[in-house]
Design an enzyme around this catalytic site. Sequence first.
Site, short mmCIF file in Angstrom:
data_model
loop_
_atom_site.label_atom_id
_atom_site.label_comp_id
_atom_site.label_asym_id
_atom_site.label_seq_id
_atom_site.Cartn_x
_atom_site.Cartn_y
_atom_site.Cartn_z
CG ASP A 24 -2.20 1.08 1.29
OD1 ASP A 24 -2.43 1.31 0.00
OD2 ASP A 24 -2.67 1.43 2.33
CG ASN A 72 -7.12 -2.26 -6.26
OD1 ASN A 72 -6.32 -2.98 -6.02
ND2 ASN A 72 -7.58 -1.52 -5.23
C1 FPP Z 1 -1.79 0.27 -3.42
O1 FPP Z 1 -1.45 1.77 -3.50
C2 FPP Z 1 -1.34 -0.66 -4.44
C3 FPP Z 1 -1.98 -0.74 -5.65
C4 FPP Z 1 -3.57 -0.83 -5.85
C5 FPP Z 1 -1.48 -1.67 -6.59
C6 FPP Z 1 -0.12 -2.37 -6.43
C7 FPP Z 1 0.60 -2.54 -7.37
C8 FPP Z 1 1.94 -2.53 -7.34
C9 FPP Z 1 3.03 -2.31 -6.17
C10 FPP Z 1 2.83 -2.29 -8.76
C11 FPP Z 1 2.56 -3.33 -9.84
C12 FPP Z 1 2.61 -4.84 -9.24
C13 FPP Z 1 3.10 -5.75 -9.84
C14 FPP Z 1 2.93 -7.14 -9.33
C15 FPP Z 1 3.19 -5.60 -11.52
P1 FPP Z 1 -2.53 2.80 -3.51
O2 FPP Z 1 -2.67 3.24 -4.85
O3 FPP Z 1 -3.72 2.29 -2.69
O4 FPP Z 1 -1.77 3.75 -2.61
P2 FPP Z 1 -2.40 5.01 -1.64
O5 FPP Z 1 -3.22 4.10 -0.64
O6 FPP Z 1 -1.39 5.78 -1.26
O7 FPP Z 1 -3.57 5.76 -2.44
#
Ligand code: FPP
Length: 258
Positions: A24, A72
């Site tokens: 996250d 998501n």
């Molecule tokens: C949460 O951060 C993360 C995600 C929804 C996606 C995770 C993806 C990656 C780490 C990169 C791609 C991974 C692979 C395996 C190719 P958020 O966007 O919710 O962060 P925030 O809470 O700060 O808004």
Amino acid sequence: MARQPIQRPDLGGPFPEHIAIIMDGNGRWAQERGMLRVQGHTAGVQSVREITTQCARMGVKSLTLYAFSVENWKRPSQEVKYLMRLLRIFLHRERKTLMDNGVRLGCIGRRDSLPAAAQNALRKTEELTAANDGMLLRLALSYGSRSEIADAARAMCAAAKAGELDVATIDEDTIRSYLYDPETPDPDLIIRTAGEMRISNFLLWQMSYSELYVTDVCWPDFRKDDLALALRAYARRKRKFGSLLDGKDAGDNSRNTA
Ligand code: FPP
């Protein structure tokens, strides 16, 4: 490239065989730097590579990464598209790193809902790495724990209707056998980055006795040293599995001791 020998650190306590991570904070990481949210996801791929390689080299048996939840899909379509493209590129580009480290790729989630190109890249990488005997890297994609349990319940009902399952015999093992990946043992350690104290519909059945570790570090900054801190914290935990630590009935707290 010859695979490096396993180097498990001596942390003076148990070592987790299965680590699961709620990655996250990509968006916050980017926004704090005046960047677009999606640039945080791109930066997060570096952490995925470093943590996967490090876990494989330390002899972790399974690493589950929460890469895309069923929830998501509700994000703006541009961000969803970006994440799906990133996934496809990752699955293609990381093949060599996975092979070099003996990593086998797997997936949990409603993979049929991913775009065809991502599904193909996933299938090809799974096939390519299927014979690897090192760590299992499981990507949770279009994953939600409630969906997993609902999918299992539907499959169990169908089996019962077809006369293949005796309802009277359903127990915990039966339910587990209908989950997405019943073979992989439950996570010993669940790490969440970026400080939120919640589980976000992740591995609800499997985490019954997992140890939880939450760090304020956002995922794109989470690297080897941060993983080492989590492992040190885990080594100090006393796992009881609902039993008494010193009693005859105590859970086998040494099963994953290095
Ligand atoms: C949460 O951060 C993360 C995600 C929804 C996606 C995770 C993806 C990656 C780490 C990169 C791609 C991974 C692979 C395996 C190719 P958020 O966007 O919710 O962060 P925030 O809470 O700060 O808004």
